[in-house]
Design a protein around this motif. Sequence first.
Motif, PDB file in Angstrom:
ATOM      1  N   VAL A   1      26.356  89.288  86.518  1.00 22.69           N
ATOM      2  CA  VAL A   1      26.754  87.904  86.916  1.00 22.69           C
ATOM      3  C   VAL A   1      27.724  88.528  88.117  1.00 22.69           C
ATOM      4  CG1 VAL A   1      28.207  85.829  86.840  1.00 22.69           C
ATOM      5  CG2 VAL A   1      26.268  86.356  85.118  1.00 22.69           C
ATOM      6  N   ALA A   2      28.692  89.401  87.906  1.00 23.76           N
ATOM      7  CA  ALA A   2      29.492  89.818  88.955  1.00 23.76           C
ATOM      8  C   ALA A   2      29.191  90.229  90.295  1.00 23.76           C
ATOM      9  CB  ALA A   2      30.500  90.740  88.094  1.00 23.76           C
TER      10      ALA A   2
ATOM     11  N   GLY B   1      12.333  74.330  81.004  1.00 22.39           N
ATOM     12  CA  GLY B   1      13.385  74.655  79.927  1.00 22.39           C
ATOM     13  C   GLY B   1      13.121  76.004  79.172  1.00 22.39           C
ATOM     14  N   ARG B   2      12.394  76.898  79.496  1.00 19.09           N
ATOM     15  CA  ARG B   2      12.195  77.989  78.909  1.00 19.09           C
ATOM     16  C   ARG B   2      13.069  79.036  79.327  1.00 19.09           C
ATOM     17  NH1 ARG B   2       6.773  79.977  79.636  1.00 19.09           N
ATOM     18  NH2 ARG B   2       6.384  78.371  81.333  1.00 19.09           N
ATOM     19  N   PHE B   3      14.019  79.098  79.978  1.00 21.53           N
ATOM     20  CA  PHE B   3      14.642  80.081  80.610  1.00 21.53           C
ATOM     21  C   PHE B   3      15.976  80.442  79.621  1.00 21.53           C
ATOM     22  CE2 PHE B   3      18.169  81.721  83.243  1.00 21.53           C
ATOM     23  CZ  PHE B   3      17.600  83.009  83.512  1.00 21.53           C
ATOM     24  N   THR B   4      16.074  81.720  79.266  1.00 23.40           N
ATOM     25  CA  THR B   4      17.427  81.952  78.586  1.00 23.40           C
ATOM     26  C   THR B   4      18.057  83.119  79.394  1.00 23.40           C
ATOM     27  OG1 THR B   4      16.392  81.925  76.416  1.00 23.40           O
ATOM     28  CG2 THR B   4      18.249  83.522  76.743  1.00 23.40           C
ATOM     29  N   PHE B   5      19.367  82.688  79.665  1.00 22.53           N
ATOM     30  CA  PHE B   5      20.308  83.558  80.648  1.00 22.53           C
ATOM     31  C   PHE B   5      21.131  84.488  79.928  1.00 22.53           C
ATOM     32  CE2 PHE B   5      23.813  82.714  84.044  1.00 22.53           C
ATOM     33  CZ  PHE B   5      23.209  83.679  84.874  1.00 22.53           C
ATOM     34  N   GLY B   6      20.413  85.640  79.817  1.00 23.97           N
ATOM     35  CA  GLY B   6      21.101  86.844  79.322  1.00 23.97           C
ATOM     36  C   GLY B   6      21.988  87.252  80.285  1.00 23.97           C
ATOM     37  N   ILE B   7      23.305  87.722  80.189  1.00 27.36           N
ATOM     38  CA  ILE B   7      24.340  88.163  81.135  1.00 27.36           C
ATOM     39  C   ILE B   7      24.997  89.096  80.618  1.00 27.36           C
ATOM     40  CG2 ILE B   7      24.615  85.674  82.069  1.00 27.36           C
ATOM     41  CD1 ILE B   7      27.403  85.704  80.947  1.00 27.36           C
ATOM     42  N   GLY B   8      25.543  89.939  81.355  1.00 32.95           N
ATOM     43  CA  GLY B   8      26.525  91.176  81.113  1.00 32.95           C
ATOM     44  C   GLY B   8      27.410  91.478  82.243  1.00 32.95           C
ATOM     45  N   TYR B   9      28.231  92.431  81.846  1.00 38.36           N
ATOM     46  CA  TYR B   9      29.402  93.027  82.791  1.00 38.36           C
ATOM     47  C   TYR B   9      29.020  94.165  83.401  1.00 38.36           C
ATOM     48  CZ  TYR B   9      31.621  89.794  79.536  1.00 38.36           C
ATOM     49  OH  TYR B   9      32.005  88.768  78.774  1.00 38.36           O
ATOM     50  N   GLY B  10      27.873  94.744  83.231  1.00 36.39           N
ATOM     51  CA  GLY B  10      27.478  96.173  83.850  1.00 36.39           C
ATOM     52  C   GLY B  10      28.039  97.415  83.207  1.00 36.39           C
ATOM     53  N   TRP B  11      27.292  98.305  83.944  1.00 33.69           N
ATOM     54  CA  TRP B  11      28.085  99.457  83.369  1.00 33.69           C
ATOM     55  C   TRP B  11      28.099 100.646  84.551  1.00 33.69           C
ATOM     56  CZ3 TRP B  11      25.005 104.002  84.791  1.00 33.69           C
ATOM     57  CH2 TRP B  11      23.768 103.690  85.009  1.00 33.69           C
ATOM     58  N   ASN B  12      27.397 100.350  85.723  1.00 32.45           N
ATOM     59  CA  ASN B  12      27.517 101.206  86.890  1.00 32.45           C
ATOM     60  C   ASN B  12      28.526 100.927  87.703  1.00 32.45           C
ATOM     61  OD1 ASN B  12      26.631 102.677  89.206  1.00 32.45           O
ATOM     62  ND2 ASN B  12      24.490 102.980  88.563  1.00 32.45           N
ATOM     63  N   VAL B  13      29.557 101.829  87.945  1.00 38.74           N
ATOM     64  CA  VAL B  13      30.775 101.537  88.635  1.00 38.74           C
ATOM     65  C   VAL B  13      30.322 101.530  89.975  1.00 38.74           C
ATOM     66  CG1 VAL B  13      33.028 102.329  89.197  1.00 38.74           C
ATOM     67  CG2 VAL B  13      32.246 102.322  86.953  1.00 38.74           C
ATOM     68  N   GLU B  14      29.411 102.446  90.477  1.00 39.35           N
ATOM     69  CA  GLU B  14      29.260 102.603  91.963  1.00 39.35           C
ATOM     70  C   GLU B  14      28.310 101.275  92.390  1.00 39.35           C
ATOM     71  OE1 GLU B  14      30.741 106.079  90.251  1.00 39.35           O
ATOM     72  OE2 GLU B  14      28.712 105.082  89.664  1.00 39.35           O
ATOM     73  N   GLU B  15      27.379 101.053  91.620  1.00 39.75           N
ATOM     74  CA  GLU B  15      26.662  99.994  91.863  1.00 39.75           C
ATOM     75  C   GLU B  15      27.438  98.655  92.058  1.00 39.75           C
ATOM     76  OE1 GLU B  15      22.915  97.073  90.184  1.00 39.75           O
ATOM     77  OE2 GLU B  15      23.793  98.703  88.712  1.00 39.75           O
ATOM     78  N   ALA B  16      28.648  98.366  91.245  1.00 37.93           N
ATOM     79  CA  ALA B  16      29.262  97.146  91.313  1.00 37.93           C
ATOM     80  C   ALA B  16      30.234  97.177  92.300  1.00 37.93           C
ATOM     81  CB  ALA B  16      29.960  97.001  90.213  1.00 37.93           C
ATOM     82  N   THR B  17      30.585  98.324  92.784  1.00 41.17           N
ATOM     83  CA  THR B  17      31.549  98.650  93.981  1.00 41.17           C
ATOM     84  C   THR B  17      30.830  98.279  95.279  1.00 41.17           C
ATOM     85  OG1 THR B  17      32.768 100.458  92.872  1.00 41.17           O
ATOM     86  CG2 THR B  17      33.040 100.241  95.080  1.00 41.17           C
ATOM     87  N   ASP B  18      29.746  98.667  95.278  1.00 43.77           N
ATOM     88  CA  ASP B  18      28.805  98.144  96.604  1.00 43.77           C
ATOM     89  C   ASP B  18      28.757  96.692  96.819  1.00 43.77           C
ATOM     90  OD1 ASP B  18      28.327 100.896  97.238  1.00 43.77           O
ATOM     91  OD2 ASP B  18      26.354 100.876  96.751  1.00 43.77           O
ATOM     92  N   HIS B  19      28.953  95.833  95.548  1.00 45.74           N
ATOM     93  CA  HIS B  19      29.081  94.396  95.898  1.00 45.74           C
ATOM     94  C   HIS B  19      30.252  93.876  95.875  1.00 45.74           C
ATOM     95  CE1 HIS B  19      24.857  93.548  94.758  1.00 45.74           C
ATOM     96  NE2 HIS B  19      24.803  94.715  94.014  1.00 45.74           N
ATOM     97  N   GLY B  20      31.586  94.826  96.120  1.00 44.03           N
ATOM     98  CA  GLY B  20      32.810  94.252  96.073  1.00 44.03           C
ATOM     99  C   GLY B  20      33.475  93.871  94.669  1.00 44.03           C
ATOM    100  N   VAL B  21      32.784  94.448  93.940  1.00 46.17           N
ATOM    101  CA  VAL B  21      33.756  94.172  92.740  1.00 46.17           C
ATOM    102  C   VAL B  21      34.839  95.291  92.020  1.00 46.17           C
ATOM    103  CG1 VAL B  21      33.048  93.917  89.984  1.00 46.17           C
ATOM    104  CG2 VAL B  21      31.387  92.956  91.728  1.00 46.17           C
TER     105      VAL B  21
ATOM    106  N   THR C   1      38.815  94.067  86.775  1.00 45.20           N
ATOM    107  CA  THR C   1      38.583  92.632  86.564  1.00 45.20           C
ATOM    108  C   THR C   1      37.294  92.086  86.439  1.00 45.20           C
ATOM    109  OG1 THR C   1      38.502  92.357  89.102  1.00 45.20           O
ATOM    110  CG2 THR C   1      40.635  92.776  88.027  1.00 45.20           C
ATOM    111  N   ARG C   2      36.062  93.057  86.162  1.00 45.62           N
ATOM    112  CA  ARG C   2      34.859  92.508  86.092  1.00 45.62           C
ATOM    113  C   ARG C   2      34.602  91.531  85.151  1.00 45.62           C
ATOM    114  NH1 ARG C   2      34.773  96.826  83.348  1.00 45.62           N
ATOM    115  NH2 ARG C   2      32.923  97.142  81.901  1.00 45.62           N
ATOM    116  N   ARG C   3      35.146  91.477  83.923  1.00 51.45           N
ATOM    117  CA  ARG C   3      34.881  90.410  82.980  1.00 51.45           C
ATOM    118  C   ARG C   3      35.557  89.197  83.169  1.00 51.45           C
ATOM    119  NH1 ARG C   3      33.571  92.177  77.690  1.00 51.45           N
ATOM    120  NH2 ARG C   3      33.229  94.602  77.751  1.00 51.45           N
ATOM    121  N   ALA C   4      36.824  89.148  83.799  1.00 47.95           N
ATOM    122  CA  ALA C   4      37.429  87.956  84.096  1.00 47.95           C
ATOM    123  C   ALA C   4      36.547  87.224  85.488  1.00 47.95           C
ATOM    124  CB  ALA C   4      38.802  88.219  84.672  1.00 47.95           C
TER     125      ALA C   4
END
Length: 285
Positions: free
Chosen positions: A86-87, A107-127, A131-134
Motif C-alpha cells: 500500500v505504501a 465481491g470475491r476480492f480479498t485485499f491482503g496488504i503489507g508494509y514491504g521488506w525491500n528498502v530500495e524498492e520503497a525508496t524509489d516510490h518516495g517512501v 514511517t511506512r506503517r503509519a
Amino acid sequence: MRIATTIFLTDETISPVRLARELEQRGFAGLFLPQHTHIPVSRDTPAPTGDPLPPEYGRAVDPFVALAQAAAVTHRIVVGTGVALVAQNDPIVLAKQVATLDFLSGGRFTFGIGYGWNVEEATDHGVEWSTRRALVRDRMALMRALWSGEPTAYEGEFDAVGASWAHPKPVHPPRERKGAEPLVGPRTLIGGTAGPKLFAHIAEYADGWMPVGGSGLRETLPELRRVWTEAGRPGEPDVVPYAVHPSAGKLAHYAGLGIEELVVALPSAPEAEVLRALDAHAEFL
C-alpha cells in the motif's frame, strides 16, 4: 478447511487464466498474488527468503491485472493480493483498482496488504522507511473515505482527499467497530510478523491476519484475539496462514487452533510443473 493458493506469476510461468480455471475445476478456494513493482539491482536489503533473491521477484506481473483475468474466467474462487504494498501505491488510484476488482468479481476480492521488506524498492516510490506503517494506516483510511456510501473527505498525516464521487463501491457489507465508523471495503488481511503494533492495526482497520508460514500461532493467536476483543470488534479475526507447504499434520494443527482457511504455495514455474504441484496438493482438499 478452505485451501487457496499463491504463486509468483511472471512472464515465464503458467498464465493467470489457465491457473484460475484449473483452481476452480479442482476445488481450490482461491488465488492470491504478490506485488513488486520492480527490484533495484543495487539492493542492500536482505531477502526474506535468503539470498540470492529468486528471479521471479523481479519478473512478477501486476497482481490487479492478473487477478482481473482470473476473475473473468471463474465464478467461485476468491481472488486476492498477497500482499499489496500500500505504501508504494497512489491511494486514490489503488482505491479505484480495489473497488473495481471487487465489484467486477462479484465481491470475491480479498485485499491482503503489507508494509514491504525491500528498502530500495520503497525508496524509489518516495517512501520513508521508518514511517511506512503509519503511511499504510493513513492511506487505508483515505481509501475507506472513497469507498464510503456518501462523498467523504479525509485529511491525514500523509495524504488527503476532498469529498468525492467515487464509484464503483466494494461489494462487501460494512463491519461494525466499537466507537468508530463501520469498516467499509473488501475483506482486508494484514501480513507481517506478530507484535503489538501489528495486532493493534489489525484490530483497528482490518479483518484479520495473514502470517507467512503460520509458525508459532499457538502462542500468538490468543494475544491477537485479546487485542481484537478489547478493540470492540465482534467475533474473531480471520487468520489465514500464507505460503504454507502443506502436510496432513500441519492442517490438523491449524484446524485445532480454529483456523478455517489457508493459502498454499505453488512454484513459480511453467504450466506443467504448476499442474503437478496442484495434483500433489489436491489430497488435502
